[in-house]
Design an enzyme around this catalytic site. Structure first.
Site, PDB file in Angstrom:
ATOM      1  N   SER A  31      22.124  -7.267  -4.545  1.00 33.76           N
ATOM      2  CA  SER A  31      22.884  -8.099  -3.606  1.00 33.76           C
ATOM      3  C   SER A  31      22.873  -9.541  -4.082  1.00 33.76           C
ATOM      4  CB  SER A  31      22.239  -8.036  -2.217  1.00 33.76           C
ATOM      5  OG  SER A  31      22.859  -8.969  -1.357  1.00 33.76           O
ATOM      6  N   TYR A  48      14.733  -7.435   3.078  1.00 34.24           N
ATOM      7  CA  TYR A  48      15.931  -6.992   2.337  1.00 34.24           C
ATOM      8  C   TYR A  48      15.996  -7.676   0.964  1.00 34.24           C
ATOM      9  CZ  TYR A  48      20.997  -6.162   1.554  1.00 34.24           C
ATOM     10  OH  TYR A  48      22.227  -5.800   1.046  1.00 34.24           O
TER      11      TYR A  48
HETATM   12  N1  LIG Z   1      28.215  -5.226   3.010  1.00 30.95           N
HETATM   13  C1  LIG Z   1      27.687  -6.280   2.411  1.00 30.95           C
HETATM   14  O1  LIG Z   1      27.971  -7.423   2.800  1.00 30.95           O
HETATM   15  C2  LIG Z   1      26.786  -6.120   1.210  1.00 30.95           C
HETATM   16  C3  LIG Z   1      26.553  -7.250   0.401  1.00 30.95           C
HETATM   17  C4  LIG Z   1      25.727  -7.109  -0.737  1.00 30.95           C
HETATM   18  C5  LIG Z   1      25.158  -5.876  -1.022  1.00 30.95           C
HETATM   19  N2  LIG Z   1      25.407  -4.811  -0.201  1.00 30.95           N
HETATM   20  C6  LIG Z   1      24.826  -3.523  -0.583  1.00 30.95           C
HETATM   21  O2  LIG Z   1      25.893  -2.629  -0.858  1.00 30.95           O
HETATM   22  C7  LIG Z   1      25.443  -1.280  -0.652  1.00 30.95           C
HETATM   23  C8  LIG Z   1      26.430  -0.524   0.206  1.00 30.95           C
HETATM   24  O3  LIG Z   1      26.422  -1.052   1.522  1.00 30.95           O
HETATM   25  P1  LIG Z   1      27.731  -1.086   2.432  1.00 30.95           P
HETATM   26  O4  LIG Z   1      28.176  -2.482   2.502  1.00 30.95           O
HETATM   27  O5  LIG Z   1      28.675  -0.044   2.004  1.00 30.95           O
HETATM   28  O6  LIG Z   1      27.060  -0.719   3.862  1.00 30.95           O
HETATM   29  P2  LIG Z   1      27.174   0.581   4.775  1.00 30.95           P
HETATM   30  O7  LIG Z   1      26.121   0.428   5.810  1.00 30.95           O
HETATM   31  O8  LIG Z   1      28.580   0.758   5.215  1.00 30.95           O
HETATM   32  O9  LIG Z   1      26.835   1.795   3.765  1.00 30.95           O
HETATM   33  C9  LIG Z   1      25.534   2.184   3.453  1.00 30.95           C
HETATM   34  C10 LIG Z   1      25.514   3.705   3.428  1.00 30.95           C
HETATM   35  O10 LIG Z   1      24.194   4.125   3.063  1.00 30.95           O
HETATM   36  C11 LIG Z   1      23.836   5.191   3.932  1.00 30.95           C
HETATM   37  N3  LIG Z   1      22.379   5.272   4.025  1.00 30.95           N
HETATM   38  C12 LIG Z   1      21.543   4.439   4.680  1.00 30.95           C
HETATM   39  N4  LIG Z   1      20.289   4.862   4.580  1.00 30.95           N
HETATM   40  C13 LIG Z   1      20.304   5.983   3.825  1.00 30.95           C
HETATM   41  C14 LIG Z   1      19.311   6.877   3.355  1.00 30.95           C
HETATM   42  N5  LIG Z   1      18.020   6.722   3.672  1.00 30.95           N
HETATM   43  N6  LIG Z   1      19.689   7.912   2.555  1.00 30.95           N
HETATM   44  C15 LIG Z   1      20.992   8.100   2.244  1.00 30.95           C
HETATM   45  N7  LIG Z   1      21.985   7.295   2.685  1.00 30.95           N
HETATM   46  C16 LIG Z   1      21.640   6.250   3.460  1.00 30.95           C
HETATM   47  C17 LIG Z   1      24.491   4.855   5.242  1.00 30.95           C
HETATM   48  O11 LIG Z   1      24.607   5.992   6.108  1.00 30.95           O
HETATM   49  C18 LIG Z   1      25.829   4.308   4.791  1.00 30.95           C
HETATM   50  O12 LIG Z   1      26.795   5.320   4.647  1.00 30.95           O
HETATM   51  C19 LIG Z   1      24.045  -1.402  -0.075  1.00 30.95           C
HETATM   52  O13 LIG Z   1      23.107  -1.285  -1.131  1.00 30.95           O
HETATM   53  C20 LIG Z   1      24.016  -2.820   0.474  1.00 30.95           C
HETATM   54  O14 LIG Z   1      22.711  -3.317   0.593  1.00 30.95           O
HETATM   55  C21 LIG Z   1      26.205  -4.907   0.911  1.00 30.95           C
END
Ligand SMILES: NC(=O)c1ccc[n+]([C@@H]2O[C@H](COP(=O)([O-])OP(=O)(O)OC[C@H]3O[C@@H](n4cnc5c(N)ncnc54)[C@H](O)[C@@H]3O)[C@@H](O)[C@H]2O)c1
Length: 278
Positions: free
Chosen positions: A157, A170
Site C-alpha cells: 500500500s 495495517y
Molecule cells: N482500497 C484502497 O484504498 C487500497 C489502497 C492501497 C492498498 N489496498 C490493498 O489492496 C488490496 C485489495 O483491497 P480492495 O481495495 O480490493 O478491498 P476489498 O475489501 O474490496 O477487497 C479485499 C478482499 O479480500 C477478501 N478477504 C479479506 N480477508 C480475507 C481472508 N482472510 N482470506 C481471503 N480473502 C479475504 C475480502 O473478502 C475482499 O473480497 C488489499 O491488499 C488492500 O490492503 C487497498
C-alpha cells in the site's frame, strides 16, 4: 492474442474490488484463473467483507472473457485449505502456475497505535501479512515444479511508503509485505520467478467506500457519502483525482506478469497518482 495467453493465475481476495478486477483483466489477456476469497467478515471490522455471491460474480465475469476459473471460498490464513485448492486447480488447468496476486487484506479504523486492541492487531497481521506468506508458501512449489518462471505481485500500500499517524497495524503489515517482496525476489530469481510489490493510493473499492470511513472523514455532516469525501481524498494525491480505479492497479499487475516486464524483479511499484510526493 493476449499478453498472457496460456498462463494460469492465482488471485486471493478475488470476490470483489481489486481482486475481481485483477482476475478479469488477467483473463482478458488470456490467463485461466484460480480465485479464492474468505467470503466472511470479522465483527470488529468497520466494513463488511465480500460474500459468496460476490465470488460467484467474479467467476461470471471471468467466464464471460472465455477463460476458465476455479473459484473457492478459502481463507488466506488457512495453509492446508490454500494448498488443497492449488492441488486441485493446478493439474485441472494444465499443470502450471505462472502468476500469483497476493491481494487479500483487511484494514482497521485509524487509532493511536497504543490504543489498538491486541487481538485486533494479531488478526490484522494474520490476514494482511501472514496471509501473504501462506499464499506464496502454497503457490511457489507449483511454480518451481512447472519450471516456466513467473510473476508474483504482492499488494502492499502507499500507506507503507509515507509517514503519518494511525493505522499502525495495517502499515506494519504492508511494510512487512515490502520486505517479503525483496527477500522472495532474491530467493526466486534463479527460477526466473519475479517478485514485485504494488503500492496503490486510495482505490475505489468497498475498503474505502463505506459509511464508517465517510463518517470519519466528514464528522461535520449527518449523513456523509461518496461525493462528500472526494475533496479530502484528492488532497492526498499529486494528480487531481480522489482515488484510482481497481483496473489501474490491475493494469500494473498485467504488465508485471507480461514479457514486457521480463527483467523486473524486487521493485516497489506505486500506482499512486503521485501520493508519495505529496
Ligand atoms: N482500497 C484502497 O484504498 C487500497 C489502497 C492501497 C492498498 N489496498 C490493498 O489492496 C488490496 C485489495 O483491497 P480492495 O481495495 O480490493 O478491498 P476489498 O475489501 O474490496 O477487497 C479485499 C478482499 O479480500 C477478501 N478477504 C479479506 N480477508 C480475507 C481472508 N482472510 N482470506 C481471503 N480473502 C479475504 C475480502 O473478502 C475482499 O473480497 C488489499 O491488499 C488492500 O490492503 C487497498
Amino acid at each position: 492474442m493476449g499478453l498472457l495467453d496460456g498462463k494460469v493465475a492465482f488471485v486471493t481476495g478475488a470476490a470483489r474490488g481489486q481482486g475481481r478486477s485483477h482476475a478479469r483483466r488477467l483473463a482478458e489477456e488470456g490467463a485461466d484463473i484460480i480465485a479464492i476469497d474468505a467470503c466472511t467478515t470479522q465483527d470488529w471490522l468497520s466494513y463488511r467483507l465480500a460474500t459468496e455471491a460476490d465470488l460467484a460474480q467474479t467467476a461470471k465475469e471471468v467466464e464471460a472473457t472465455g477463460r476458465r476459473i476455479i473459484a473457492r471460498q478459502v481463507d488466506v490464513r488457512d495453509l492446508s485449505a490454500v494448498r488443497n485448492v492449488l492441488a486441485e486447480a493446478v493439474p485441472e488447468l494444465g499443470g502450471r502456475l505462472d502468476i500469483v496476486c497476493a491481494n487479500a487484506a483487511i484494514i482497521s479504523q485509524p487509532a493511536p497505535t497504543w490504543e489498538i486492541d491486541l487481538d485486533q492487531w494479531r488478526e490484522l497481521i494474520d490476514v494482511t501479512l501472514t496471509g501473504v506468506f501462506v499464499t506464496v508458501k502454497a503457490a511457489i512449489p507449483h511454480m518451481i515444479a512447472a519450471g516456466n518462471g513467473g510473476s508474483i505481485a504482492l499488494t502492499s500500500s502507499g500507506a507503507a511508503l509515507i509517514s503519518g499517524a494511525g493505522l499502525g497495524d495495517y502499515k506494519a503489515a504492508k511494510a512487512g509485505v515490502l520486505s517479503l517482496t525483496r527477500t522472495l525476489a532474491c530467493e526466486l530469481a534463479e527460477h526466473f520467478i519475479r517478485v514485485n510489490a504494488i503500492c496503490p493510493t486510495a482505490v475505489d473499492t468497498p475498503m474505502i467506500q463505506n459509511e464508517t470511513l465517510y463518517r470519519s472523514f466528514r464528522p461535520d455532516l449527518p449523513n456523509p457519502g461518496r461525493e462528500d469525501v472526494k475533496a479530502g481524498f484528492q488532497t492526498m494525491n499529486l494528480l487531481p483525482i480522489p482515488w484510482v480505479d481497481p483496473v489501474d492497479v490491475s493494469n500494473a499487475i498485467v504488465w508485471l506478469a507480461s514479457d514486457a516486464a521480463r527483467y523486473i524483479t524486487g521493485v516497489t511499484l506505486p500506482v499512486d497518482a503521485g501520493n508519495q510526493h505529496k
